[in-house]
Motif scaffolding. Structure first.
Motif, PDB file in Angstrom:
ATOM      1  N   GLU A  61      -8.375  17.272 -10.178  1.00 54.52           N
ATOM      2  CA  GLU A  61      -6.633  17.709 -10.698  1.00 54.52           C
ATOM      3  C   GLU A  61      -5.481  16.198 -10.019  1.00 54.52           C
ATOM      4  OE1 GLU A  61      -3.828  20.808 -12.536  1.00 54.52           O
ATOM      5  OE2 GLU A  61      -5.586  20.908 -11.788  1.00 54.52           O
ATOM      6  N   ARG A  62      -5.794  16.195  -8.393  1.00 56.64           N
ATOM      7  CA  ARG A  62      -5.328  16.047  -6.934  1.00 56.64           C
ATOM      8  C   ARG A  62      -5.270  14.237  -7.843  1.00 56.64           C
ATOM      9  NH1 ARG A  62      -7.771  13.401  -2.626  1.00 56.64           N
ATOM     10  NH2 ARG A  62     -10.106  13.873  -3.809  1.00 56.64           N
ATOM     11  N   ASN A  63      -6.367  14.108  -7.771  1.00 55.81           N
ATOM     12  CA  ASN A  63      -5.752  12.155  -8.327  1.00 55.81           C
ATOM     13  C   ASN A  63      -5.315  12.063 -10.651  1.00 55.81           C
ATOM     14  OD1 ASN A  63      -6.870  11.735  -5.642  1.00 55.81           O
ATOM     15  ND2 ASN A  63      -8.467  12.037  -6.470  1.00 55.81           N
ATOM     16  N   LEU A  64      -4.663  12.827 -10.411  1.00 55.29           N
ATOM     17  CA  LEU A  64      -4.269  13.057 -11.569  1.00 55.29           C
ATOM     18  C   LEU A  64      -2.946  11.527 -11.947  1.00 55.29           C
ATOM     19  CD1 LEU A  64      -4.387  14.429 -14.525  1.00 55.29           C
ATOM     20  CD2 LEU A  64      -2.097  14.954 -13.863  1.00 55.29           C
ATOM     21  N   GLY A  65      -2.389  11.315 -11.172  1.00 54.04           N
ATOM     22  CA  GLY A  65      -1.811  10.482 -10.666  1.00 54.04           C
ATOM     23  C   GLY A  65      -2.412   8.504 -11.412  1.00 54.04           C
ATOM     24  N   PHE A  66      -3.333   8.784 -10.885  1.00 55.27           N
ATOM     25  CA  PHE A  66      -4.246   7.305 -11.361  1.00 55.27           C
ATOM     26  C   PHE A  66      -4.885   7.612 -12.644  1.00 55.27           C
ATOM     27  CE2 PHE A  66      -6.052   8.083  -7.372  1.00 55.27           C
ATOM     28  CZ  PHE A  66      -6.217   6.511  -6.872  1.00 55.27           C
ATOM     29  N   ALA A  67      -4.089   7.679 -13.734  1.00 56.41           N
ATOM     30  CA  ALA A  67      -4.549   8.224 -15.150  1.00 56.41           C
ATOM     31  C   ALA A  67      -3.329   7.036 -16.343  1.00 56.41           C
ATOM     32  CB  ALA A  67      -3.718   9.444 -16.060  1.00 56.41           C
ATOM     33  N   PRO A  68      -2.308   6.729 -15.965  1.00 53.21           N
ATOM     34  CA  PRO A  68      -1.019   5.179 -16.108  1.00 53.21           C
ATOM     35  C   PRO A  68      -1.898   4.654 -15.593  1.00 53.21           C
ATOM     36  CG  PRO A  68      -0.138   6.988 -14.910  1.00 53.21           C
ATOM     37  CD  PRO A  68      -1.265   7.699 -14.859  1.00 53.21           C
ATOM     38  N   TYR A  69      -2.929   4.249 -14.364  1.00 49.86           N
ATOM     39  CA  TYR A  69      -3.761   2.312 -14.657  1.00 49.86           C
ATOM     40  C   TYR A  69      -4.880   3.013 -15.504  1.00 49.86           C
ATOM     41  CZ  TYR A  69      -6.822  -0.546 -12.555  1.00 49.86           C
ATOM     42  OH  TYR A  69      -7.377  -1.105 -12.418  1.00 49.86           O
ATOM     43  N   MET A  70      -5.341   4.118 -15.739  1.00 54.65           N
ATOM     44  CA  MET A  70      -6.171   3.661 -16.283  1.00 54.65           C
ATOM     45  C   MET A  70      -6.666   3.661 -17.672  1.00 54.65           C
ATOM     46  SD  MET A  70      -8.997   4.144 -14.406  1.00 54.65           S
ATOM     47  CE  MET A  70      -8.841   4.528 -12.334  1.00 54.65           C
ATOM     48  N   LEU A  71      -4.719   4.247 -18.957  1.00 55.92           N
ATOM     49  CA  LEU A  71      -5.229   4.179 -19.786  1.00 55.92           C
ATOM     50  C   LEU A  71      -4.474   2.522 -19.965  1.00 55.92           C
ATOM     51  CD1 LEU A  71      -3.967   5.250 -22.354  1.00 55.92           C
ATOM     52  CD2 LEU A  71      -1.871   5.672 -21.517  1.00 55.92           C
ATOM     53  N   THR A  72      -3.340   1.936 -18.807  1.00 50.10           N
ATOM     54  CA  THR A  72      -3.664   1.338 -19.549  1.00 50.10           C
ATOM     55  C   THR A  72      -4.776  -0.015 -19.454  1.00 50.10           C
ATOM     56  OG1 THR A  72      -1.154   1.392 -17.822  1.00 50.10           O
ATOM     57  CG2 THR A  72      -1.739  -0.927 -18.622  1.00 50.10           C
ATOM     58  N   ILE A  73      -4.929  -0.126 -18.187  1.00 49.97           N
ATOM     59  CA  ILE A  73      -6.057  -0.862 -18.435  1.00 49.97           C
ATOM     60  C   ILE A  73      -7.510  -0.412 -20.205  1.00 49.97           C
ATOM     61  CG2 ILE A  73      -9.222  -1.490 -17.303  1.00 49.97           C
ATOM     62  CD1 ILE A  73      -6.838  -3.233 -16.307  1.00 49.97           C
ATOM     63  N   GLY A  74      -6.760   0.725 -19.781  1.00 45.36           N
ATOM     64  CA  GLY A  74      -8.263   0.995 -21.421  1.00 45.36           C
ATOM     65  C   GLY A  74      -8.006   0.638 -22.365  1.00 45.36           C
ATOM     66  N   VAL A  75      -6.388   0.189 -22.646  1.00 42.72           N
ATOM     67  CA  VAL A  75      -5.421  -0.138 -24.098  1.00 42.72           C
ATOM     68  C   VAL A  75      -5.196  -1.800 -24.042  1.00 42.72           C
ATOM     69  CG1 VAL A  75      -3.082  -0.729 -24.840  1.00 42.72           C
ATOM     70  CG2 VAL A  75      -3.686   1.322 -24.028  1.00 42.72           C
ATOM     71  N   PHE A  76      -5.288  -2.234 -22.901  1.00 44.24           N
ATOM     72  CA  PHE A  76      -5.558  -3.646 -22.729  1.00 44.24           C
ATOM     73  C   PHE A  76      -6.970  -4.111 -23.119  1.00 44.24           C
ATOM     74  CE2 PHE A  76      -7.614  -7.726 -20.919  1.00 44.24           C
ATOM     75  CZ  PHE A  76      -6.626  -7.941 -21.265  1.00 44.24           C
ATOM     76  N   LEU A  77      -8.240  -3.309 -22.887  1.00 40.74           N
ATOM     77  CA  LEU A  77     -10.200  -3.628 -22.932  1.00 40.74           C
ATOM     78  C   LEU A  77      -9.828  -3.496 -23.951  1.00 40.74           C
ATOM     79  CD1 LEU A  77     -11.394  -2.126 -19.761  1.00 40.74           C
ATOM     80  CD2 LEU A  77     -10.956  -4.314 -20.419  1.00 40.74           C
ATOM     81  N   ALA A  78      -9.306  -2.158 -25.380  1.00 41.31           N
ATOM     82  CA  ALA A  78      -9.571  -2.118 -26.232  1.00 41.31           C
ATOM     83  C   ALA A  78      -9.194  -3.303 -27.522  1.00 41.31           C
ATOM     84  CB  ALA A  78      -8.780  -0.470 -26.340  1.00 41.31           C
ATOM     85  N   PHE A  79      -7.838  -3.041 -27.256  1.00 39.71           N
ATOM     86  CA  PHE A  79      -7.092  -4.924 -28.169  1.00 39.71           C
ATOM     87  C   PHE A  79      -8.131  -6.053 -27.577  1.00 39.71           C
ATOM     88  CE2 PHE A  79      -3.811  -2.023 -28.523  1.00 39.71           C
ATOM     89  CZ  PHE A  79      -2.919  -2.045 -29.968  1.00 39.71           C
TER      90      PHE A  79
END
Length: 242
Positions: free
Chosen positions: A74-92
């Motif tokens: 939970e202390r590294n939850l700040g990485f979520a926006p990066y993972m979401l951005t990478i995930g959205v781009f890769l999915a598309f």
């Protein structure tokens, strides 16, 4: 023969490969979509149950947050926006083959660039949490003789990360190209019955799987190179003692 778009500007020929064109196209689509969704979220009533696209975005964000907490804490939850951005781009990018585009991830330049972003984050946050001394010390553990092997292991991470994504997407694109070429020689009537089910595997299933794997490996590599809570607490205590 050059494949893609050739622009003639000021007596110069500018060649945009198909994968580059698809990348820019997807970035424009994702950016416009993000702006529209952002406006919808701002206009949504917090006292009402989210509907439509807002509800879908909430599900995706919660899923990414859950993955980050599970893999990095939970202390590294700040990485979520990066993972979401990478995930959205890769999915598309991985699914772009469904509409006849060349998937950007079938170009090694794209997958290597994405892997290098993760590589930079790995070492930046390793230095940030461990300090320069702790960061350099980890390469000599458990024995100083293993220093060259440890260094090579770190260099291999972005290479394996990029090749895994590139190889899977490129192989799927090549197989589908061969399928379409073969079916066009036999009978185009067979295309909906043979090619489309294969798209479900090579584009949808494999694309979604490779997106998930890239995100999970990125989180694992970053987290494994960061100092844990005990090391961070020890560093703070040492600084306070000085």
């Amino acid at each position: 023969m050059k494949r893609g778009i050739i622009l003639h500007l000021a007596n110069k020929e500018i060649w945009l490969h198909e994968s580059i064109f698809t990348t820019y196209l997807l970035l424009v689509i994702i950016t416009i979509g993000s702006i529209i969704i952002s406006k919808k979220i701002k206009q949504a009533d917090v006292h009402e149950k989210p509907k439509g696209v807002v509800h879908l975005v909430e599900i995706v964000v919660e899923a990414i947050n859950g993955l980050v907490i599970q893999a990095m804490g939970e202390r590294n939850l700040g990485f979520a926006p990066y993972m979401l951005t990478i995930g959205v781009f890769l999915a598309f990018a991985n699914l772009s083959g469904l509409v006849g585009l060349v998937p950007p991830t079938s170009d090694y330049n794209v997958t290597l660039a994405l892997a290098l972003i993760t590589f930079v984050l790995i070492h930046f946050f390793s230095v940030r949490t461990k300090g320069i001394g702790g960061y350099l010390k980890q390469y000599a553990e458990p024995l100083p003789l293993l220093l060259p092997i440890n260094v090579l292991g770190e260099i291999a991470n972005p290479i394996s990360l990029s090749f895994r994504l590139f190889g899977n997407i490129l192989s799927g694109a090549l197989i589908m190209g061969l399928v379409y070429s073969g079916l066009s020689q036999i009978s185009k009537i067979l295309i909906p019955f043979v090619a489309w089910p294969l798209h479900a595997y090579f584009d949808v299933f494999s694309g979604a799987l490779q997106t998930f794997i890239f995100i999970m490996l990125s989180m694992t590599y970053i987290n494994s190179n960061m100092a844990d809570e005990e090391e961070i607490a020890a560093r703070k205590a040492k600084k306070q003692g000085k």
